[in-house]
Every structure is written in structure tokens, then in C-alpha cells.
Design a protein around this motif. Structure first.
Motif, short mmCIF file in Angstrom:
data_model
loop_
_atom_site.label_atom_id
_atom_site.label_comp_id
_atom_site.label_asym_id
_atom_site.label_seq_id
_atom_site.Cartn_x
_atom_site.Cartn_y
_atom_site.Cartn_z
N CYS A 63 -7.10 -5.11 -5.63
CA CYS A 63 -7.25 -4.12 -4.56
C CYS A 63 -6.97 -2.73 -5.10
CB CYS A 63 -6.28 -4.42 -3.42
SG CYS A 63 -6.38 -6.10 -2.79
N SER A 103 0.83 -1.21 0.00
CA SER A 103 0.00 0.00 0.00
C SER A 103 0.86 1.26 0.00
CB SER A 103 -0.94 0.00 1.20
OG SER A 103 -0.25 0.23 2.42
N LYS A 145 -4.88 2.75 1.45
CA LYS A 145 -5.11 3.64 2.57
C LYS A 145 -3.80 4.15 3.18
CE LYS A 145 -9.36 1.21 3.91
NZ LYS A 145 -10.02 0.45 4.99
N LYS A 202 -9.27 0.53 0.03
CA LYS A 202 -10.68 0.89 0.11
C LYS A 202 -11.56 -0.11 -0.63
CE LYS A 202 -9.70 5.82 0.61
NZ LYS A 202 -9.81 7.17 -0.01
N GLU A 203 -11.01 -0.73 -1.67
CA GLU A 203 -11.76 -1.73 -2.43
C GLU A 203 -10.93 -3.00 -2.61
OE1 GLU A 203 -13.21 -0.39 -6.19
OE2 GLU A 203 -14.15 1.42 -5.37
N ALA A 204 -11.58 -4.16 -2.50
CA ALA A 204 -10.92 -5.44 -2.75
C ALA A 204 -11.96 -6.41 -3.30
CB ALA A 204 -10.29 -5.99 -1.49
N LEU A 260 -8.95 -11.43 0.96
CA LEU A 260 -9.82 -10.27 0.73
C LEU A 260 -10.06 -9.50 2.02
CD1 LEU A 260 -12.42 -11.88 -1.70
CD2 LEU A 260 -10.98 -9.90 -2.24
N GLY A 261 -10.28 -10.22 3.11
CA GLY A 261 -10.52 -9.57 4.39
C GLY A 261 -9.34 -8.73 4.84
N CYS A 311 -6.97 -7.55 2.85
CA CYS A 311 -6.77 -6.47 1.88
C CYS A 311 -7.65 -5.26 2.18
CB CYS A 311 -7.06 -6.98 0.46
SG CYS A 311 -5.77 -8.05 -0.21
N LYS A 312 -8.84 -5.51 2.70
CA LYS A 312 -9.77 -4.41 2.97
C LYS A 312 -9.32 -3.54 4.15
CE LYS A 312 -13.78 -6.44 0.74
NZ LYS A 312 -15.15 -6.96 0.85
#
Length: 260
Positions: free
Chosen positions: A247, A143, A251, A231-233, A223-224, A226-227
């Protein structure tokens, strides 16, 4: 992660990362087809691959973008194995017409390169060698390595569904049997804190052996996590067990150094 063990296991299982071989070329073409199915805006791209090996994933991604008349301003391939990155530079020059930059670096330290990429890519089941904590640190580092509108792509297999649910975990598994190699893998233990299974690979003919730690990730877990950092996954399925986690909008909330 023990570098020597990683190299020994990849050699034992004959991991197809040389595109001059039939299996390596097939894997490369498969990657190109997979990326063609994804939507990317028309612009210049900086691509940064982690655990990239010979660069099959990122070179295929760059090639699919160039087919759409997108410009690749920079391709960077990283791995902890210095020797395989020589192949990555060679393959990129041949397939793309320019040489990728390469760095020997752990995926959790990616942000230390100071690169701001449009796409960070993890390709080819590299996620299986990451513990839960290692994955969190990698996502944090990724990120921090992306532009504000950058994208993280994690391509691989739903290991839990494929190998735990459908196949059933095997304490002894026949991996390959040919005239010159009979390869099995054996359960060598489970680390409850890290969530890692130890598998010992043994060639019964040559007596060569090596062990590796594996986590049987499912896409829901990835996915969990990554969120937390994006903001999106979402998940783009490729086949029954394979897919690409996509993703968007990092953030950049915490550094890997602050996670312990």
C-alpha cells in the motif's frame, strides 16, 4: 485479544520465531528472499513493524535493504508480548549490528508512538488474528504512522482460499503428531458480528489447551480495505497462497479513535 491465550497457542503449535532454531532460521531466510524480490528506492529507511514478535520480518527486511546499500536510520519492533521483544533486540543486534527499538503496544494504537516511518510492516499471518473492525483500525493507525510517501506491507496467506475453499473448513483438524505431541484443533464457535472463528488447540498427550480467534482473510478483502486508507494497493504474489499486500500514499483520513 487475550495475551495469555496467544502465548499458549504459539507455544502449543511451536511457532518458529526463534532464529536460533532450524525452523526459525529457515523462516528468516525465506523472509529475506521474499523482500529481495520487491523494488525499493535508494534512501534512508525508518522501519516500523507491528505484531513483530522476535522481529523476523522487519530484521529480514532491514537486511535485504542493507544489501542494496540502503541505510536503516531506525528499526522499531512492536508486539503485545514483552518477553519476545527481548529476543527481537538480541536478534537485531546480532544480524544487523545495531539494536532495534521495541515497544509493547497494540497494533491499533501504533500512531500513538508518534513515529513517522518509511515502511510499516505486518509479517507472518498476523492479520489472521484481526477482526474486520480491528483491521480497519489498524490500517487507520498505520496510515497515520507513515510519511507522505510511506509504504505499508502486509505479508501473509490467503486464509480463505487455503483453508476454506481448497482444504474445506474442518471442525476437528490434526495439526501435528509426533512421539511427544499429538495436537488437534477443534471448532469452538463463530462470531457473526466480528467474523471470527474460535479454534481450541489441544495436546492429547499433555492435555494442554488454549483457544484463539481467527479470521480467514482473503487478499481481496484486505486490498479493498487498504484502498480506503491508501491511494494505491496491490498484491505481490510469493507462492500459491502467500503474498504481500503493498500500500502506498497514505490518505490519513480518519483516526482509529473515531472508528467504532
Amino acid at each position: 485479544m487475550d495475551l495469555s491465550n496467544v502465548e499458549k497457542v504459539l507455544e502449543l503449535i511451536e511457532w518458529p520465531e526463534d532464529i536460533d532454531t532450524k525452523k526459525g532460521r529457515e523462516r528468516f531466510q525465506y523472509a529475506i528472499r521474499s523482500f529481495r524480490n520487491l523494488d525499493f528506492p535508494q534512501k534512508k529507511y525508518v522501519i516500523l513493524e507491528v505484531a513483530g514478535g522476535s522481529g523476523i520480518g522487519s530484521i529480514a527486511l532491514a537486511k535485504s535493504l542493507m544489501e542494496r546499500n540502503c541505510e536503516i536510520s531506525e528499526l522499531v519492533i512492536t508486539d503485545i508480548r514483552e518477553k519476545i521483544l527481548e529476543k527481537a533486540r538480541e536478534f537485531s543486534k546480532r544480524e544487523l549490528g545495531f539494536e532495534a527499538k521495541t515497544y509493547v503496544i497494540d497494533a491499533k494504537d501504533l500512531h500513538k508512538l508518534g513515529i513517522k516511518a518509511d515502511i510499516v510492516l505486518m509479517y507472518g499471518n498476523s492479520h489472521a488474528t484481526f477482526s474486520t473492525l480491528d483491521m480497519i483500525k489498524f490500517l487507520s493507525s498505520a496510515s497515520l504512522s507513515l510519511k507522505d510517501d510511506g509504504i505499508l506491507l502486509i505479508q501473509g496467506t490467503n486464509m480463505f482460499l487455503a483453508y476454506i475453499i481448497n482444504m474445506g473448513y474442518k471442525y476437528v483438524l490434526s495439526e501435528r503428531a509426533t512421539d511427544d505431541k499429538v495436537l488437534i484443533s477443534v471448532h469452538g464457535g463463530y462470531d457473526e458480528i466480528r467474523g471470527m472463528f474460535k479454534r481450541i488447540f489441544i495436546d492429547l498427550i499433555s492435555r494442554a489447551k488454549a483457544d484463539v480467534e481467527i479470521k480467514f482473510w482473503d487478499f481481496a478483502e484486505i486490498l479493498g480495505l487498504c484502498k480506503i486508507f491508501f491511494k494505491e494497493a496491490i498484491l505481490e504474489k510469493i507462492e500459491s497462497y502467500k503474498g504481500i499486500v503493498i500500500c502506498k500514499y497514505p490518505k490519513m483520513i480518519i483516526k482509529p479513535e473515531d472508528i467504532d
